[in-house]
Design a protein around this motif. Sequence first.
Motif, PDB file in Angstrom:
ATOM      1  N   UNK A 194       0.834  -1.203   0.000  1.00 59.29           N
ATOM      2  CA  UNK A 194       0.000   0.000   0.000  1.00 59.29           C
ATOM      3  C   UNK A 194       0.867   1.250   0.000  1.00 59.29           C
ATOM      4  N   UNK A 195       1.938   1.251   0.778  1.00 57.50           N
ATOM      5  CA  UNK A 195       2.831   2.409   0.833  1.00 57.50           C
ATOM      6  C   UNK A 195       3.428   2.696  -0.546  1.00 57.50           C
ATOM      7  N   UNK A 196       3.853   1.644  -1.233  1.00 57.63           N
ATOM      8  CA  UNK A 196       4.427   1.803  -2.570  1.00 57.63           C
ATOM      9  C   UNK A 196       3.381   2.385  -3.535  1.00 57.63           C
ATOM     10  N   UNK A 197       2.160   1.850  -3.511  1.00 60.64           N
ATOM     11  CA  UNK A 197       1.091   2.349  -4.382  1.00 60.64           C
ATOM     12  C   UNK A 197       0.790   3.812  -4.076  1.00 60.64           C
ATOM     13  N   UNK A 198       0.714   4.137  -2.797  1.00 59.61           N
ATOM     14  CA  UNK A 198       0.390   5.492  -2.372  1.00 59.61           C
ATOM     15  C   UNK A 198       1.479   6.476  -2.785  1.00 59.61           C
ATOM     16  N   UNK A 199       2.732   6.119  -2.559  1.00 59.37           N
ATOM     17  CA  UNK A 199       3.837   7.006  -2.931  1.00 59.37           C
ATOM     18  C   UNK A 199       3.861   7.246  -4.431  1.00 59.37           C
ATOM     19  N   UNK A 200       3.685   6.200  -5.219  1.00 55.88           N
ATOM     20  CA  UNK A 200       3.674   6.363  -6.684  1.00 55.88           C
ATOM     21  C   UNK A 200       2.549   7.293  -7.126  1.00 55.88           C
ATOM     22  N   UNK A 201       1.390   7.118  -6.512  1.00 58.08           N
ATOM     23  CA  UNK A 201       0.249   7.951  -6.889  1.00 58.08           C
ATOM     24  C   UNK A 201       0.488   9.407  -6.497  1.00 58.08           C
ATOM     25  N   UNK A 202       1.011   9.635  -5.307  1.00 58.00           N
ATOM     26  CA  UNK A 202       1.281  11.008  -4.865  1.00 58.00           C
ATOM     27  C   UNK A 202       2.352  11.662  -5.741  1.00 58.00           C
ATOM     28  N   UNK A 203       3.351  10.896  -6.141  1.00 63.80           N
ATOM     29  CA  UNK A 203       4.381  11.440  -7.033  1.00 63.80           C
ATOM     30  C   UNK A 203       3.752  11.845  -8.360  1.00 63.80           C
TER      31      UNK A 203
END
Length: 177
Positions: free
Chosen positions: A79-88
Amino acid sequence: MIFKYYNDYELLYMIKHEQSEEALNIMFEKYKNFIGLKINSFRIYKIQRDDYFQEGLIILHKAIYRYDDGYGKTFLRFFEMCLERHFIMLGKKRDSENRLVGLYQENLGLDVEEASEQIQESLTKYRQVKFKSQREQTIYEEYFLQNKKINEIVKMTGYNAKSVYNTILRIRKKLKD
């Protein structure tokens, strides 16, 4: 705090196999603070925090249904990886739109509203990229629009991973031109 009694895997099982709304609500409650911490780490403008929080909840929902323990990651890390990619991605989009508004205002003497309208027209044209093959079109839709992973695209389409990766590189080049 009812979520202390369940681990992520129990909750994921209840959500996916038992369609438990209660388990889904527990997951949302459990990860609200985490989303807030990620927003703080990205130094999001105060005016945009609510939008980013809503985006975070959407990504959490998608991650719950896309997570597979065969990925070799914990749910939190996935989830952290998905969230960071989306925020970037959101940050890049925001920055490019802000730069465009500035350029339109500066070079064309437009006010913010007129500049925004011009930009929307330009973005609409930009999104209508012509692809040479059905493969490019499919991979563009799945990878760039649906945020699917390369291995998901490989399973879905039957293309080999190297071909998918190379197609993604060609599409990125077209999007830059």
